[in-house]
Design a protein around this motif. Structure first.
Motif, PDB file in Angstrom:
ATOM      1  N   LYS A  87       0.838  -1.212   0.000  1.00 26.04           N
ATOM      2  CA  LYS A  87       0.000   0.000   0.000  1.00 26.04           C
ATOM      3  C   LYS A  87       0.870   1.258   0.000  1.00 26.04           C
ATOM      4  O   LYS A  87       0.592   2.217  -0.741  1.00 26.04           O
ATOM      5  N   GLU A  88       1.913   1.268   0.814  1.00 31.78           N
ATOM      6  CA  GLU A  88       2.804   2.428   0.871  1.00 31.78           C
ATOM      7  C   GLU A  88       3.451   2.686  -0.497  1.00 31.78           C
ATOM      8  O   GLU A  88       3.585   3.839  -0.913  1.00 31.78           O
ATOM      9  N   LYS A  89       3.829   1.621  -1.176  1.00 30.35           N
ATOM     10  CA  LYS A  89       4.400   1.767  -2.518  1.00 30.35           C
ATOM     11  C   LYS A  89       3.358   2.318  -3.488  1.00 30.35           C
ATOM     12  O   LYS A  89       3.647   3.198  -4.302  1.00 30.35           O
TER      13      LYS A  89
ATOM     14  N   ILE B  85      -4.981   5.951  -3.224  1.00 30.63           N
ATOM     15  CA  ILE B  85      -5.656   4.775  -2.707  1.00 30.63           C
ATOM     16  C   ILE B  85      -6.662   5.178  -1.642  1.00 30.63           C
ATOM     17  O   ILE B  85      -6.347   5.935  -0.720  1.00 30.63           O
ATOM     18  N   GLY B  86      -7.890   4.679  -1.778  1.00 30.01           N
ATOM     19  CA  GLY B  86      -8.923   4.950  -0.797  1.00 30.01           C
ATOM     20  C   GLY B  86      -8.942   3.854   0.246  1.00 30.01           C
ATOM     21  O   GLY B  86      -8.187   3.863   1.204  1.00 30.01           O
ATOM     22  N   LYS B  87      -9.762   2.839   0.020  1.00 29.40           N
ATOM     23  CA  LYS B  87      -9.877   1.743   0.975  1.00 29.40           C
ATOM     24  C   LYS B  87      -8.903   0.622   0.627  1.00 29.40           C
ATOM     25  O   LYS B  87      -8.617   0.359  -0.537  1.00 29.40           O
ATOM     26  N   ASP B  88      -8.387  -0.012   1.676  1.00 29.61           N
ATOM     27  CA  ASP B  88      -7.613  -1.237   1.484  1.00 29.61           C
ATOM     28  C   ASP B  88      -8.109  -2.267   2.484  1.00 29.61           C
ATOM     29  O   ASP B  88      -8.613  -1.917   3.551  1.00 29.61           O
ATOM     30  N   LYS B  89      -7.985  -3.529   2.133  1.00 29.60           N
ATOM     31  CA  LYS B  89      -8.554  -4.566   2.988  1.00 29.60           C
ATOM     32  C   LYS B  89      -7.766  -5.858   2.854  1.00 29.60           C
ATOM     33  O   LYS B  89      -7.476  -6.304   1.745  1.00 29.60           O
ATOM     34  N   LEU B  90      -7.396  -6.441   3.995  1.00 33.73           N
ATOM     35  CA  LEU B  90      -6.857  -7.791   4.030  1.00 33.73           C
ATOM     36  C   LEU B  90      -8.002  -8.708   4.443  1.00 33.73           C
ATOM     37  O   LEU B  90      -8.574  -8.563   5.528  1.00 33.73           O
ATOM     38  N   PHE B  91      -8.369  -9.622   3.573  1.00 29.45           N
ATOM     39  CA  PHE B  91      -9.546 -10.448   3.816  1.00 29.45           C
ATOM     40  C   PHE B  91      -9.302 -11.481   4.912  1.00 29.45           C
ATOM     41  O   PHE B  91      -8.187 -11.976   5.090  1.00 29.45           O
TER      42      PHE B  91
ATOM     43  N   HIS C 180      -6.971 -21.196   2.295  1.00 26.10           N
ATOM     44  CA  HIS C 180      -5.540 -21.482   2.437  1.00 26.10           C
ATOM     45  C   HIS C 180      -4.714 -20.462   1.653  1.00 26.10           C
ATOM     46  O   HIS C 180      -3.789 -20.793   0.926  1.00 26.10           O
ATOM     47  N   HIS C 181      -5.112 -19.211   1.824  1.00 25.22           N
ATOM     48  CA  HIS C 181      -4.362 -18.117   1.216  1.00 25.22           C
ATOM     49  C   HIS C 181      -4.595 -16.835   2.008  1.00 25.22           C
ATOM     50  O   HIS C 181      -5.529 -16.737   2.816  1.00 25.22           O
ATOM     51  N   PHE C 182      -3.735 -15.870   1.755  1.00 22.24           N
ATOM     52  CA  PHE C 182      -3.950 -14.500   2.217  1.00 22.24           C
ATOM     53  C   PHE C 182      -4.223 -13.654   0.984  1.00 22.24           C
ATOM     54  O   PHE C 182      -3.541 -13.796  -0.040  1.00 22.24           O
ATOM     55  N   ALA C 183      -5.221 -12.791   1.075  1.00 20.34           N
ATOM     56  CA  ALA C 183      -5.575 -11.949  -0.062  1.00 20.34           C
ATOM     57  C   ALA C 183      -6.030 -10.586   0.422  1.00 20.34           C
ATOM     58  O   ALA C 183      -6.571 -10.452   1.527  1.00 20.34           O
ATOM     59  N   GLY C 184      -5.820  -9.592  -0.412  1.00 23.14           N
ATOM     60  CA  GLY C 184      -6.233  -8.250  -0.056  1.00 23.14           C
ATOM     61  C   GLY C 184      -6.452  -7.393  -1.278  1.00 23.14           C
ATOM     62  O   GLY C 184      -6.023  -7.727  -2.394  1.00 23.14           O
ATOM     63  N   SER C 185      -7.155  -6.283  -1.088  1.00 24.05           N
ATOM     64  CA  SER C 185      -7.472  -5.384  -2.193  1.00 24.05           C
ATOM     65  C   SER C 185      -7.150  -3.945  -1.819  1.00 24.05           C
ATOM     66  O   SER C 185      -7.091  -3.589  -0.637  1.00 24.05           O
ATOM     67  N   PHE C 186      -6.955  -3.137  -2.859  1.00 22.08           N
ATOM     68  CA  PHE C 186      -6.671  -1.719  -2.699  1.00 22.08           C
ATOM     69  C   PHE C 186      -7.529  -0.967  -3.716  1.00 22.08           C
ATOM     70  O   PHE C 186      -7.333  -1.109  -4.924  1.00 22.08           O
ATOM     71  N   SER C 187      -8.488  -0.184  -3.233  1.00 16.79           N
ATOM     72  CA  SER C 187      -9.391   0.555  -4.117  1.00 16.79           C
ATOM     73  C   SER C 187      -8.838   1.948  -4.382  1.00 16.79           C
ATOM     74  O   SER C 187      -8.302   2.597  -3.471  1.00 16.79           O
ATOM     75  N   ARG C 188      -8.996   2.418  -5.603  1.00 14.63           N
ATOM     76  CA  ARG C 188      -8.562   3.765  -5.935  1.00 14.63           C
ATOM     77  C   ARG C 188      -9.547   4.783  -5.359  1.00 14.63           C
ATOM     78  O   ARG C 188     -10.722   4.493  -5.163  1.00 14.63           O
TER      79      ARG C 188
ATOM     80  N   LEU D 204     -11.409   8.172 -10.170  1.00 13.98           N
ATOM     81  CA  LEU D 204     -10.403   7.116 -10.321  1.00 13.98           C
ATOM     82  C   LEU D 204     -11.076   5.766 -10.162  1.00 13.98           C
ATOM     83  O   LEU D 204     -11.497   5.399  -9.071  1.00 13.98           O
ATOM     84  N   ARG D 205     -11.152   5.026 -11.249  1.00 15.88           N
ATOM     85  CA  ARG D 205     -11.850   3.744 -11.224  1.00 15.88           C
ATOM     86  C   ARG D 205     -10.857   2.586 -11.200  1.00 15.88           C
ATOM     87  O   ARG D 205      -9.713   2.717 -11.587  1.00 15.88           O
ATOM     88  N   GLY D 206     -11.349   1.443 -10.756  1.00 12.52           N
ATOM     89  CA  GLY D 206     -10.517   0.245 -10.735  1.00 12.52           C
ATOM     90  C   GLY D 206      -9.949  -0.048  -9.367  1.00 12.52           C
ATOM     91  O   GLY D 206      -9.970   0.786  -8.468  1.00 12.52           O
ATOM     92  N   GLY D 207      -9.444  -1.249  -9.212  1.00  8.90           N
ATOM     93  CA  GLY D 207      -8.856  -1.650  -7.949  1.00  8.90           C
ATOM     94  C   GLY D 207      -7.778  -2.689  -8.150  1.00  8.90           C
ATOM     95  O   GLY D 207      -7.760  -3.417  -9.150  1.00  8.90           O
ATOM     96  N   TYR D 208      -6.861  -2.755  -7.182  1.00  8.64           N
ATOM     97  CA  TYR D 208      -5.758  -3.706  -7.207  1.00  8.64           C
ATOM     98  C   TYR D 208      -6.066  -4.871  -6.266  1.00  8.64           C
ATOM     99  O   TYR D 208      -6.771  -4.705  -5.270  1.00  8.64           O
ATOM    100  N   TYR D 209      -5.484  -6.025  -6.557  1.00 15.47           N
ATOM    101  CA  TYR D 209      -5.747  -7.219  -5.762  1.00 15.47           C
ATOM    102  C   TYR D 209      -4.487  -8.077  -5.735  1.00 15.47           C
ATOM    103  O   TYR D 209      -3.752  -8.165  -6.727  1.00 15.47           O
ATOM    104  N   LEU D 210      -4.245  -8.706  -4.596  1.00 13.05           N
ATOM    105  CA  LEU D 210      -3.113  -9.630  -4.467  1.00 13.05           C
ATOM    106  C   LEU D 210      -3.552 -10.842  -3.670  1.00 13.05           C
ATOM    107  O   LEU D 210      -4.177 -10.708  -2.612  1.00 13.05           O
ATOM    108  N   ARG D 211      -3.226 -12.024  -4.183  1.00 15.63           N
ATOM    109  CA  ARG D 211      -3.486 -13.266  -3.452  1.00 15.63           C
ATOM    110  C   ARG D 211      -2.188 -14.049  -3.321  1.00 15.63           C
ATOM    111  O   ARG D 211      -1.454 -14.205  -4.298  1.00 15.63           O
TER     112      ARG D 211
END
Length: 223
Positions: free
Chosen positions: A45-47, A54-60, A77-85, A90-97
């Motif tokens: 997120k800092e990067k 970045i608006g909202k971010d969430k670790l599920f 059996h994973h860690f995942a999170g999202s970062f909303s613009r 600003l549309r779209g969002g980032y995701y990492l699993r």
């Protein structure tokens, strides 16, 4: 900041022992792995905030909602999170699993609202040259294979010509770019930097889609 080998091993073990008794016995290991994941996602997120808003971010949560699922295993059996613009423009969002053998970074539009989906399709019907240029860009091809993933219709949506040259894009119900990572890449020292680089390469795609979704077909602002 890096994702530790021990955290990845925990996820592998969880997949093989996905039950409450095992999880309870290994709760302290989970807490350490979760803390590692939180720190990793915070670093990402800092990067991101260095080059995007970045608006909202969430670790599920790792706990699964099994009420309406045939799969009754209680944990992901994973860690995942999202970062909303941030904001309406600003549309779209980032995701990492992070999942052993199945980790990926992604970005785009998973379930566009009905009005947004129609606006995107109308844009591609009118002119697909700009989105094609983005998809055919060398960096986009190297990182995402030059294509967009996501569910799509088997035929043309209502009101569109099934023989239209852009029907491959018009049929889509989601518009997602995905880059896969190996386990070795996930636990490497430069994983955060590689994820950030991946997200940076999404920006032309996000900028284009944001422009589409905040204007009408004449290019006039609607916000």
């Amino acid at each position: 900041m890096k994702f530790k080998k021990e955290s990845l091993f925990f996820l592998k073990d969880l997949k093989q022992n996905n039950n409450r008794d095992w999880f309870s016995e290994n709760k302290s290991i989970f807490i350490e792995a979760q803390s590692n994941a939180k720190e990793l996602f915070e670093s990402i997120k800092e990067k991101l905030e260095e080059h995007d808003e970045i608006g909202k971010d969430k670790l599920f949560r790792i706990y699964r909602d099994v009420r309406f699922s045939k799969d009754k295993t209680p944990y992901k059996h994973h860690f995942a999170g999202s970062f909303s613009r941030e904001g309406a423009r600003l549309r779209g969002g980032y995701y990492l699993r992070i999942r052993p053998g199945e980790s990926f970074a992604a970005g785009g539009f998973f379930k566009p609202e009905k009005e947004d989906l129609l606006r995107i399709r109308k844009e591609f019907e009118l002119d697909d040259s700009e989105i094609r240029d983005i998809l055919n860009n060398k960096k986009f091809k190297n990182y995402f294979g030059g294509k967009l993933e996501g569910d799509e219709l088997k035929t043309a949506p209502k009101g569109f010509d099934k023989k239209h040259p852009s029907i491959d894009l018009i049929r889509k119900k989601a518009f997602i770019a995905i880059r896969n990572f190996s386990d070795e890449e996930v636990i490497s020292d430069n994983f955060v930097a590689e994820v950030d680089k991946t997200f940076r390469i999404l920006r032309p795609f996000f900028d284009f889609m944001s422009d589409v979704l905040t204007t009408d077909l004449n290019g006039e602002s609607i916000i």
